[in-house]
Write an enzyme that holds these catalytic residues in place. Structure first.
Site, PDB file in Angstrom:
ATOM      1  N   PHE A   1      40.137  44.777  41.858  1.00 45.00           N
ATOM      2  CA  PHE A   1      40.625  45.659  40.807  1.00 45.00           C
ATOM      3  C   PHE A   1      40.730  44.847  39.524  1.00 45.00           C
ATOM      4  O   PHE A   1      41.420  43.817  39.478  1.00 45.00           O
ATOM      5  CB  PHE A   1      42.007  46.235  41.167  1.00 45.00           C
ATOM      6  CG  PHE A   1      41.960  47.277  42.257  1.00 45.00           C
ATOM      7  CD1 PHE A   1      40.762  47.686  42.820  1.00 45.00           C
ATOM      8  CD2 PHE A   1      43.135  47.866  42.710  1.00 45.00           C
ATOM      9  CE1 PHE A   1      40.725  48.649  43.814  1.00 45.00           C
ATOM     10  CE2 PHE A   1      43.109  48.829  43.709  1.00 45.00           C
ATOM     11  CZ  PHE A   1      41.906  49.225  44.262  1.00 45.00           C
TER      12      PHE A   1
ATOM     13  N   VAL B   1      43.598  41.777  43.144  1.00 44.59           N
ATOM     14  CA  VAL B   1      43.874  42.313  41.806  1.00 44.59           C
ATOM     15  C   VAL B   1      43.755  41.159  40.822  1.00 44.59           C
ATOM     16  O   VAL B   1      44.355  40.100  41.030  1.00 44.59           O
ATOM     17  CB  VAL B   1      45.301  42.904  41.766  1.00 44.59           C
ATOM     18  CG1 VAL B   1      45.589  43.491  40.397  1.00 44.59           C
ATOM     19  CG2 VAL B   1      45.487  43.951  42.860  1.00 44.59           C
ATOM     20  N   CYS B   2      43.001  41.358  39.764  1.00 49.12           N
ATOM     21  CA  CYS B   2      42.832  40.289  38.768  1.00 49.12           C
ATOM     22  C   CYS B   2      44.193  39.939  38.154  1.00 49.12           C
ATOM     23  O   CYS B   2      44.866  40.804  37.585  1.00 49.12           O
ATOM     24  CB  CYS B   2      41.873  40.734  37.666  1.00 49.12           C
ATOM     25  SG  CYS B   2      41.758  39.517  36.347  1.00 49.12           S
ATOM     26  N   ILE B   3      44.567  38.696  38.261  1.00 47.88           N
ATOM     27  CA  ILE B   3      45.928  38.303  37.849  1.00 47.88           C
ATOM     28  C   ILE B   3      46.097  38.379  36.332  1.00 47.88           C
ATOM     29  O   ILE B   3      47.137  38.834  35.841  1.00 47.88           O
ATOM     30  CB  ILE B   3      46.286  36.900  38.398  1.00 47.88           C
ATOM     31  CG1 ILE B   3      47.762  36.593  38.151  1.00 47.88           C
ATOM     32  CG2 ILE B   3      45.381  35.808  37.830  1.00 47.88           C
ATOM     33  CD1 ILE B   3      48.282  35.419  38.947  1.00 47.88           C
TER      34      ILE B   3
ATOM     35  N   ALA C   1      46.366  41.986  35.380  1.00 49.52           N
ATOM     36  CA  ALA C   1      47.613  42.561  35.888  1.00 49.52           C
ATOM     37  C   ALA C   1      48.811  42.111  35.046  1.00 49.52           C
ATOM     38  O   ALA C   1      49.669  42.921  34.697  1.00 49.52           O
ATOM     39  CB  ALA C   1      47.807  42.177  37.348  1.00 49.52           C
TER      40      ALA C   1
END
Lengths: 99, 130
Positions: B38, B76-78, B81
């Site tokens: 994501f 999830v791309c940090i 996010a």
């Protein structure tokens, strides 16, 4: 490399359809989903452009998006469901989504 | 065959639902999803704080159930996010924020995970836009 191009933006608000049509190679495929299925509306320049692509390039449209917009898919477009979408993604060597 | 699926759109955008339906069809045909990634507004799909209308589908919870059920690698791309306020406990503590909205099965990690997924998988399928 045979590529399935996937468009989801409306061709009436976005230039991705016309850009994509210029880049299509022989043996590529074009899948319309989301608002991109509005390109199948009758009597539009967008549909005329789609009808002019060579026979070697297959045109597909995602069934639920066609139905949700009450569009009668023209003969040039093959209407597919999600299982067929998965099979197409394997039939073509690459899938290029126009985001 | 091995699929990697990347989602760039928020839960309220139609392409999030399309990505989930595609992923379900991939599993139904006996293929493998090596990673879900994501990115950009797609990170909101991993947030437990999203509240959907009663007459709307709740995509974040459907994604969570799907990943749990099939024991998938949900990344999830940090960076995406953090800038959207989707933190896990560790990041909330690190940046002194009061709320964390990303829990298991989701993991926050770097963009390298998308690159690696593309190397492992036979196909990378991206979903975004309308």
């Amino acid at each position: 490399m045979p590529t399935l191009h996937v468009l989801s933006d409306s061709p009436f608000t976005d230039a991705s359809l016309s850009s994509c049509l210029r880049l299509l190679n022989e043996d590529d495929g074009l899948l319309l989903c989301g608002d991109a299925v509005y390109a199948l509306l009758a009597d539009t320049p967008q549909l005329q452009a789609l009808e002019l692509i060579p026979d070697s390039i297959q045109l597909y449209a995602l069934e639920e998006d066609v139905q949700a917009r009450s569009i009668d898919a023209p003969a040039c477009a093959q209407v597919i469901d999600y299982p067929e979408f998965v099979r197409l993604s394997l039939k073509f060597a690459k899938v290029n989504s126009w985001l | 065959m091995k699929f990697a699926i990347a989602l760039f759109a928020a839960p309220h955008q139609p392409s999030s639902r399309r990505a989930l339906r595609f992923a379900q069809a991939v599993i139904a045909q006996g293929h493998e999803i090596v990673r879900l990634f994501f990115y950009q507004d797609g990170v909101y799909n991993a947030s437990s704080a999203v509240v959907s209308g009663q007459d709307e589908i709740d995509l974040p919870s459907q994604w969570r159930e799907f990943v749990d059920q099939h024991q998938l690698d949900g990344v999830v791309c940090i960076a995406a996010a953090l800038r959207r306020g989707a933190l896990n406990d560790e990041e909330a503590a690190r940046y002194s924020r009061t709320a964390a909205s990303v829990q298991a099965p989701w993991q926050l990690s770097g963009l390298g995970q998308l690159h690696e997924a593309n190397q492992i998988a036979d196909r990378l399928i991206c979903f975004g836009g309308a």
